[in-house]
Design an enzyme around this catalytic site. Sequence first.
Site, PDB file in Angstrom:
ATOM      1  N   ARG A 167       0.806  -1.217   0.000  1.00  0.00           N
ATOM      2  CA  ARG A 167       0.000   0.000   0.000  1.00  0.00           C
ATOM      3  C   ARG A 167       0.843   1.274   0.000  1.00  0.00           C
ATOM      4  NH1 ARG A 167      -4.394  -1.034   4.638  1.00  0.00           N
ATOM      5  NH2 ARG A 167      -2.913  -2.624   5.307  1.00  0.00           N
TER       6      ARG A 167
ATOM      7  N   THR B  96       1.452 -13.288  10.219  1.00  0.00           N
ATOM      8  CA  THR B  96       2.175 -12.846  11.414  1.00  0.00           C
ATOM      9  C   THR B  96       2.563 -14.023  12.308  1.00  0.00           C
ATOM     10  OG1 THR B  96       0.034 -12.453  12.488  1.00  0.00           O
ATOM     11  CG2 THR B  96       1.114 -10.565  11.435  1.00  0.00           C
TER      12      THR B  96
ATOM     13  N   ASN C 216      -7.744  -3.947  20.078  1.00  0.00           N
ATOM     14  CA  ASN C 216      -6.444  -4.615  20.040  1.00  0.00           C
ATOM     15  C   ASN C 216      -5.442  -3.757  19.266  1.00  0.00           C
ATOM     16  OD1 ASN C 216      -4.358  -6.454  19.970  1.00  0.00           O
ATOM     17  ND2 ASN C 216      -5.293  -7.759  18.411  1.00  0.00           N
TER      18      ASN C 216
ATOM     19  N   TYR D 240      34.584  31.769  -3.650  1.00  0.00           N
ATOM     20  CA  TYR D 240      34.632  30.308  -3.634  1.00  0.00           C
ATOM     21  C   TYR D 240      36.006  29.876  -3.157  1.00  0.00           C
ATOM     22  CZ  TYR D 240      35.384  25.542  -5.126  1.00  0.00           C
ATOM     23  OH  TYR D 240      35.708  24.210  -5.124  1.00  0.00           O
TER      24      TYR D 240
END
Length: 456
Positions: free
Chosen positions: A16, A78, A171, A367
């Site tokens: 996603r 899982t 949960n 510079y």
Amino acid sequence: MSAPTVVIIAAGEGTRMRSALPKVLHPLCGRPLILWPVEAAREAGAGKVVVVDNPKRRLEDRLPDGVELAVQPVPNGTGGAVAAASEHIDSDVTVVVINGDVPLITADAINALVEAHEDSGAAATMATMELDDPAEYGRVLRDTQGNVEAVVEAKAGGDATPEQLAIREVNTGVYAFKGADLLAALEEIDSDNAQGELYLPDTLPKLREAGKTIAAHVVADATITLGVNDRVELATVRRLAQQRINDAHARNGVTIVDPGSAHIDAGVEIGRDTVIEPGTSIRGNTTIGEDCVIGPQTTLTDVTLGDGVSVPHSYLVSARVDDFGTIGPFAYLRPDAHLHSGAKAGAFVEIKNSTIGRGTKVPHLSYIGDADVGENTNIGAGNITANYDGRKKHRTKIGSNVKTSVDTAFVAPVEVGDGAYTGAGSVITEDVPANALGMARARQTNIADYAERRKP
């Protein structure tokens, strides 16, 4: 309270995110997502930290020393991820399981969960949170003793009743287990579900069937268990993480004038009484001393600043500025630029791979590259060190107490001695001895009445 084993699940594809970069490697305030729970676990005093990866990646190159890696050979859920870490789990320790995309988890939250779990004597303890709008989170059902009886899904097509949907406790997906009970339950779960995967929450009913207790520990701050599934959620978590970082600096004595526009990476160190002006980004391994003023509109990346340094409207990368240096506005310090105490790089000055001595000033429009400049020297406006001959770079050495005039170019390799001067518009191709004046320009010729001669 024991030192737990913390298992961090990071094997998912994160589709996603719509990204070629794995989700857990997306940056969050200077750290990949995966390092946030890793650092929280280490700060919590974990005896062992195990990251579960998939075989397509090489997360070991991104993990700190001492963090162990387990590989989930197939993407089977899982439960399969935690089972892949079984060889790292001891039966007599508490095991905390966290998803790798939960970056705001804290050491305090981990320790509180472990303490609650060990005090309860339960086989497993689920971290829960109470939300005003639980949406599609799984609702936690408790028995009369207050232990977890079940988690019912609230998604469309789930089994939750209207009464269960009214429950606000949900949960979080963060758990603590007794090691032996977790290993036993992982052997019991199966993939008899629509997705054909092994789910870690399925260990809980298996433990209840074995007569074990499942406890719940309510997390007071719901933001610490927020997960990241897409870039919208990553942006939400980034705002919260940045606020946490900015608040910590403010409590340590740093003034952040506009916290909403200050972007400060995790791990940045800032001394007290330093002021961070609006629109400032401080990245990487940057260290800032006390009493500095940074910004507005300044970017520092992997920079070291001493005390009392001022850096408005400038861009610094892998540079060092010692105490009381002044930079900008509109200066650009590139890698290996080192300004010693009291030195200055002024407006529209660029310096790279150079040492600028104590009290030396490069005020404007110059510079300086591949150069070593001594102490208390003044570099005139528009000076350039021509350090590249088309094949390789050479160094310019300018001594102490030197004064160079405007529009001087130093064609390296060349050396200017202490106390020397250069004439305006000079191109210095040969060494200038100490205390001498180096002049290298055509003598001026004025042609009288030139304008009249040009008339038709």
